[in-house]
Design a protein around this motif. Structure first.
Motif, PDB file in Angstrom:
ATOM      1  N   GLY A  18      49.119  30.342  40.816  1.00  0.00           N
ATOM      2  CA  GLY A  18      48.813  31.758  40.951  1.00  0.00           C
ATOM      3  C   GLY A  18      47.514  32.191  40.325  1.00  0.00           C
ATOM      4  N   ASP A  19      47.299  31.890  39.051  1.00  0.00           N
ATOM      5  CA  ASP A  19      46.106  32.376  38.360  1.00  0.00           C
ATOM      6  C   ASP A  19      44.836  31.792  38.956  1.00  0.00           C
ATOM      7  N   ARG A  20      44.853  30.485  39.236  1.00  0.00           N
ATOM      8  CA  ARG A  20      43.657  29.850  39.798  1.00  0.00           C
ATOM      9  C   ARG A  20      43.344  30.409  41.176  1.00  0.00           C
ATOM     10  N   VAL A  21      44.365  30.555  42.012  1.00  0.00           N
ATOM     11  CA  VAL A  21      44.159  31.084  43.360  1.00  0.00           C
ATOM     12  C   VAL A  21      43.673  32.519  43.306  1.00  0.00           C
ATOM     13  N   ARG A  22      44.243  33.319  42.418  1.00  0.00           N
ATOM     14  CA  ARG A  22      43.811  34.719  42.310  1.00  0.00           C
ATOM     15  C   ARG A  22      42.368  34.825  41.841  1.00  0.00           C
ATOM     16  N   ARG A  23      41.931  33.925  40.953  1.00  0.00           N
ATOM     17  CA  ARG A  23      40.531  33.967  40.514  1.00  0.00           C
ATOM     18  C   ARG A  23      39.593  33.691  41.683  1.00  0.00           C
ATOM     19  N   ARG A  24      39.949  32.710  42.491  1.00  0.00           N
ATOM     20  CA  ARG A  24      39.100  32.373  43.638  1.00  0.00           C
ATOM     21  C   ARG A  24      39.130  33.478  44.690  1.00  0.00           C
ATOM     22  N   LEU A  25      40.305  34.024  44.924  1.00  0.00           N
ATOM     23  CA  LEU A  25      40.404  35.120  45.881  1.00  0.00           C
ATOM     24  C   LEU A  25      39.648  36.347  45.378  1.00  0.00           C
ATOM     25  N   GLY A  26      39.662  36.551  44.065  1.00  0.00           N
ATOM     26  CA  GLY A  26      38.941  37.684  43.490  1.00  0.00           C
ATOM     27  C   GLY A  26      37.445  37.580  43.733  1.00  0.00           C
ATOM     28  N   ARG A  27      36.891  36.369  43.589  1.00  0.00           N
ATOM     29  CA  ARG A  27      35.458  36.185  43.851  1.00  0.00           C
ATOM     30  C   ARG A  27      35.148  36.413  45.327  1.00  0.00           C
ATOM     31  N   LEU A  28      36.052  35.938  46.202  1.00  0.00           N
ATOM     32  CA  LEU A  28      35.856  36.155  47.641  1.00  0.00           C
ATOM     33  C   LEU A  28      35.965  37.631  47.989  1.00  0.00           C
ATOM     34  N   TYR A  29      36.895  38.329  47.331  1.00  0.00           N
ATOM     35  CA  TYR A  29      37.061  39.760  47.581  1.00  0.00           C
ATOM     36  C   TYR A  29      35.808  40.532  47.172  1.00  0.00           C
ATOM     37  N   ASP A  30      35.214  40.151  46.053  1.00  0.00           N
ATOM     38  CA  ASP A  30      33.999  40.833  45.593  1.00  0.00           C
ATOM     39  C   ASP A  30      32.881  40.740  46.621  1.00  0.00           C
ATOM     40  N   ARG A  31      32.870  39.643  47.374  1.00  0.00           N
ATOM     41  CA  ARG A  31      31.819  39.456  48.377  1.00  0.00           C
ATOM     42  C   ARG A  31      32.142  40.143  49.703  1.00  0.00           C
ATOM     43  N   LEU A  32      33.419  40.108  50.100  1.00  0.00           N
ATOM     44  CA  LEU A  32      33.769  40.539  51.447  1.00  0.00           C
ATOM     45  C   LEU A  32      34.594  41.821  51.523  1.00  0.00           C
TER      46      LEU A  32
END
Length: 221
Positions: free
Chosen positions: A177-191
């Motif tokens: 969960g935490d690792r996936v959310r960190r990566r999704l968070g970076r993607l969200y910031d871009r898109l």
């Protein structure tokens, strides 16, 4: 029912599975500040699956009747789908002719683990008119004359493949969960975050050319 039909339907379903709307829905729910984001994402996937299955069954039934009556199968449905997509591309192109602030993509306030399935129904249903592989697959199923039960089983399998990327993302979110959310968070910031979009004539022209091409396909379908 032939191996060629099944292979073709699976290929179309895999193509359709790369659907940004449903994948983004799961990602947003995994990022949402709620008590049980994984449970909400699972509800979303369930809603998406049931929508693809139910609408597929309804379209198959209508197309089967149309094929028996006038022999046109899903031609009329495909034309509507391509026309809607052309209009969507044209609107997107016209929007790029002026500078605008793109609002942030957020989860509606009414969504929780209990109501997330409804969000899956809404987002998937709204996006299905643009799902060309979906309608092509159902047309092939109708024309194959496999019978109602076998055809509905194929459509159910199509829905499973359609939801496969969402299921994989859901499993990853539950396991890491935490690792996936960190990566999704970076993607969200871009898109997905609020962003200023400057006026762009080349991008607008690209959208409008694509819209014209899709509309031609709709007319010739």
């Amino acid at each position: 029912m032939t191996a060629g039909l099944l292979a073709g339907v699976v290929g179309l379903a895999l193509l359709d599975a790369l659907n940004p709307a449903t994948i983004a829905g799961v990602a947003l729910l995994l990022l949402a500040p709620m008590a049980h984001p994984v449970r909400a994402a699972a509800g979303f996937v369930s809603g998406a699956y049931l929508t693809v299955l139910a609408l597929g069954a309804a379209v198959y039934a209508g197309a089967d009747v149309a094929a028996g009556a006038v022999g046109n199968g899903l031609v009329w449905v495909r034309r509507i789908a391509f026309t809607v997509a052309a209009v969507g591309l044209a609107v997107a192109g016209l929007r790029r002719l002026r500078a605008r602030i793109r609002p942030a993509v957020t989860v509606p306030g009414w969504v929780n683990p209990g109501s997330a399935a409804l969000l899956g129904v809404v987002m998937t249903g709204a996006d299905l008119p643009n799902a060309f592989p979906y309608f092509i697959a159902i047309e092939r199923i109708v024309n194959a004359g496999a019978g109602a039960l076998r055809s509905l089983l194929i459509i159910a399998g199509y829905a499973v493949v359609y939801c496969l990327p969402c299921v994989l993302l859901l499993i990853a979110g539950a396991a890491r969960g935490d690792r996936v959310r960190r990566r999704l968070g970076r993607l969200y910031d871009r898109l997905g975050a609020e962003k200023k979009q400057p006026r762009s004539v080349p991008i607008a022209a690209g959208y409008l050319i694509a819209a014209a091409g899709v509309f031609v396909i709709a007319v010739l379908a």
